[in-house]
Design an enzyme around this catalytic site. Structure first.
Site, PDB file in Angstrom:
ATOM      1  N   GLU A 115       0.832  -1.207   0.000  1.00 45.45           N
ATOM      2  CA  GLU A 115       0.000   0.000   0.000  1.00 45.45           C
ATOM      3  C   GLU A 115       0.870   1.261   0.000  1.00 45.45           C
ATOM      4  O   GLU A 115       0.574   2.241  -0.681  1.00 45.45           O
ATOM      5  CB  GLU A 115      -0.937  -0.016   1.217  1.00 45.45           C
ATOM      6  N   GLU A 135      -4.211  -9.029   3.989  1.00 47.34           N
ATOM      7  CA  GLU A 135      -4.874  -8.605   5.230  1.00 47.34           C
ATOM      8  C   GLU A 135      -6.072  -9.466   5.619  1.00 47.34           C
ATOM      9  O   GLU A 135      -6.326  -9.675   6.805  1.00 47.34           O
ATOM     10  CB  GLU A 135      -5.347  -7.143   5.114  1.00 47.34           C
TER      11      GLU A 135
END
Ligand SMILES: C[C@H](O)CC(=O)SCCNC(=O)CCNC(=O)[C@H](O)C(C)(C)COP(=O)(O)OP(=O)(O)OC[C@H]1O[C@@H](n2cnc3c(N)ncnc32)[C@H](O)[C@@H]1OP(=O)(O)O
Length: 724
Positions: A115, A135
């Protein structure tokens, strides 16, 4: 060795490029400190006149393994976010800055690491870098803009696939998809990244903000269709995982209302009340890491020996599965059988395993051919002097196993490891007729062995540390998770879970409908109920294992007449398509009502219904009467020191028995229910229905003293035999 210090450094070159490098071994995870320091270095770089552009990179051959899960676990414990920096704002600041940033990526960029890289204006990577947003396996959603930037870089469909499967892609694929701008050698990485950053600053290359892009998202209708299909699939495949729908909610918000709205939605959805399974899944993450730390084995400077060639004895279901797993990981296998016919059957089974994986797109045709090229079938022991490890996988017969091990001692080299895949028999009995107890070890695989991830490594007090380390290393090489357990009847997993089937049989004989039991267990999250499991495992193995377990734990076993009656009726479970369920190729198992009269007959024979009348139980009671006895046996396993730590049973129950990972494993779940409730329920049932439910001393003590079951036995008042 002292842990390398963590921190963020900044070096400004004469070309005007500031290289900001962060260090946080072992995977450069983004701790709160690192995030804060990165922000500070950034502000400095933006304010300095001698900086034209930035290169962001990680130290030590790894870009970043994501947000620091340790901090996340702590945060979850206290639910206190007063000192928590806003990690989204770091990525937003990089993307919106007045000077461009290029990410120079080595090794891995996962979760928050990817990210962070996606907030940069270009990404340069070395070959075979892992890129992914895993995640969801932790019960959370990408929380640093990943749900918005990944779809904008690789397209909605691919991004959703990457997030929902949590699988990483390699940098080469990332380059094709547009996630990576260039793949270059390690030596060239920083040089190319610096030049790229300057090219952007000086407008020779485009200045691209991922969040502003829309070209890869597809039309609104297409994106909606993709999201809807993913929602439906997740409802089927991950019904108890709220993070899957939450992740899709964030993606959808961004597609409908733009990236900034998506970022806000993502933040809103990271609420622990929405993502209520994250605590369990984070526990599972750390439990899996802890399992590979074995005192006096992995911490005493031993080096694993190289295992090149393995002999597998027995080409049945287990032996062929084990051989498949080995050859798939390039380990040469000699498969031994007692006749040409059985040998051919074994080789055919291995080929079928490989073809099955090929059909599901897990491996290539090339891989199938390579794997088969390192498999040899034999009918005698002449090849055995050249093997490093033998895994015996014949039927559960004590005399047969004893004679095989006696023979192995003569035909194998003195360093060869002698392993048995027995699922229940005491290793000391198997090795009784040898003088090689130091190299005899249990390698208990779970069926199908080429698919199931758990490997129970069983040691006796004579097994050498070197042998355990070697087997752990082979286990990891063939992509299994090895758990070290002590020798006892049934070892950790079968011992802990024998009351699972037993409890179900008691309930049926108390008058409960068997299909209701299976349904309730499935709804709890175990994919197949105890009766379907019995059908799938086969009745023969159940009877053989039952006898061994009964001789060790007879006072708490229920002798069910049902299995013998089923066999008499010509039923053999999945093997002949007829058990509690009927099995037909290509269709789901169907409950078979014609089994009910057999059950009635069995109920009469067992005669355990109080007053001869069926008992009336709620759904919750049924589930608890199946699972609490399992927890009770787990308590005995912990008290006897059969496992090193409670969390090893969590991993073993998830990977060996398909206990739902989102419940954190057997003991983690039991602690969420509470030892007191489990104890008092068992006590009540033991008074009503007998010894099978009798609470163990360990459970009683935990319940009365209010100590969680997961607290190490050695810290309580009990004195375990554990090696800790
Ligand atoms: C806001 C964001 O969206 C949220 C996030 O980023 S959440 C985190 C997302 N990242 C992940 O899920 C990656 C998790 N890590 C992994 O998959 C693997 O550890 C890996 C592929 C990075 C490395 O695998 P491997 O080489 O087999 O080593 P492995 O034993 O797993 O890990 C090595 C050590 O790093 C630690 N570690 C790995 N990732 C970590 C992380 N993100 N945070 C903290 N510690 C981490 C492990 O706990 C282990 O510690 P130990 O040695 O003390 O037991």
């Amino acid at each position: 060795m002292a842990k390398k210090k963590s921190g963020v450094s900044m070096e400004i070159g004469s070309d005007g490029v500031a290289v900001i490098k962060f260090t946080n071994p072992p995977v450069n995870a983004l701790s709160y400190n690192i995030i804060e320091e990165l922000k500070e270095r950034y502000v400095e770089a933006m304010n300095r006149n001698d900086v034209k552009a930035v290169v962001l990179t990680g130290e030590g051959g790894k870009f970043c393994g994501g947000f620091d899960i340790n901090a996340f676990a702590k945060e979850k414990k206290t639910e206190d976010d007063s000192d928590k920096p806003d990690e989204q704002s770091l990525v937003n600041a990089i993307e919106e800055a007045k000077k461009p940033t290029v990410a120079a990526i080595e090794g891995l960029a996962l979760g928050g690491g990817l990210e962070l890289a996606m907030g940069c204006h270009a990404r340069i990577a070395t070959p075979r870098v892992q890129l992914g947003l895993p995640e969801l396996t932790l019960g959370i959603i990408p929380g640093m803009g990943g749900t918005q930037r990944l779809p904008r870089l690789v397209g909605t469909s691919k991004a959703i696939e990457m997030m929902l499967t949590s699988k990483a892609i390699m940098s080469e694929e990332g380059k094709k998809l547009g996630l990576i701008d260039a793949v270059v050698s390690k030596e060239e990485l920083l040089k190319v990244a610096r030049r790229w950053a300057l090219d952007i600053a000086e407008r020779r290359k485009p200045w691209i903000s991922s969040l502003q892009r829309t070209d890869k998202l597809g039309s609104l209708a297409e994106a909606r269709q993709v999201i809807q299909a993913a929602r439906e699939q997740s409802r089927r495949t991950a019904p108890n995982m709220p993070q899957h729908q939450a992740c899709l909610d964030a993606v959808e918000e961004g597609v409908l209302f733009g990236g900034y709205s998506g970022i806000l939605k993502e933040k809103e959805l990271t609420n622990p009340n929405v993502l209520y399974t994250s605590k369990s899944l984070v526990h599972f993450f750390f439990a899996q890491r802890a399992i590979s730390k074995v005192p006096n084995v992995t911490d005493v400077g031993l080096k694993p020996r190289h295992i090149k060639k393995v002999a597998v004895i027995g080409g049945g279901l287990m032996g062929s599965g084990i051989a498949t797993a080995l050859i798939l990981s390039n380990i040469i296998v000699v498969l031994k059988e007692i006749s040409t016919e059985y040998l051919q059957k074994g080789i055919n089974a291995i080929e079928a395993n490989l073809r099955g994986l090929l059909a599901r797109g897990k491996i290539t045709e090339n891989k199938v051919m390579n794997a088969l090229s390192i498999l040899t079938g034999v009918l005698d022991y002449s090849e055995f002097k050249h093997v490093d490890l033998v895994i015996e996988a014949v039927i559960e017969s004590v005399p047969l196993k004893q004679s095989i091990f006696h023979e192995l001692e003569k035909v194998c080299s003195q360093n060869c490891i002698l392993a048995t895949n027995t699922s229940t028999i005491d290793l000391n009995i198997i090795g009784e007729k040898t003088t090689s107890q130091d190299r005899i070890v249990g390698a208990h695989f779970f069926s199908p062995a080429h698919v199931m991830p758990l490997l129970e490594i069983v040691r006796t007090d004579k097994t050498s540390a070197q042998v355990i380390l070697d087997l752990m290393t082979v286990g990891k090489a063939i992509k299994k998770v090895p758990v070290i357990v002590e020798n006892c009847t049934g070892f950790a997993v079968n011992r802990t879970f024998f009351p699972y089937g037993q409890g179900a049989h008691i309930l049926v004989h108390l008058g409960v409908d068997l299909f209701r039991i299976d349904r309730l267990v499935r709804e709890f999250g175990i994919p197949i109920g105890p009766f379907q499991l019995q059908d799938v495992a086969g009745y023969g193995i159940g009877i053989a294992a039952g006898k061994v377990l009964a001789s060790a734990f007879g006072d708490r076993m229920f002798k069910t007449p049902l299995t013998e009656l089923l066999i008499k009726d010509g039923r053999n479970g999945k093997l002949n398509g007829k058990g509690y369920y009927t099995y037909e190729k290509g269709s789901r198992p169907k409950p078979d009502p014609t089994v009910l009269p057999i059950i009635e007959k069995s109920r009469k024979l067992a005669n355990i219904m109080p007053g001869g009348k069926p008992v009336s139980l709620s759904d919750q009671e049924i589930l608890e009467m199946i699972l609490f006895p399992v927890v009770n046996e787990a308590c005995r396993v912990m008290e006897e020191g059969i496992v090193l730590r409670a969390s090893d049973l969590d991993v073993a129950s998830i990977l060996g028995m398909s206990f739902p990972s989102y419940r954190g494993g057997l003991i983690f779940w039991a602690d969420s229910v509470g030892a007191t409730h489990i104890y008092s329920s068992l006590k009540k049932w033991s008074e009503a229905y007998g010894n099978f439910f009798r609470p163990s001393k360990f459970l009683e003590e935990r319940a009365t003293k209010g100590i969680p079951l997961s607290v190490s036995a050695s810290t309580s008042q009990t004195v375990p035999k554990s090696r800790l």
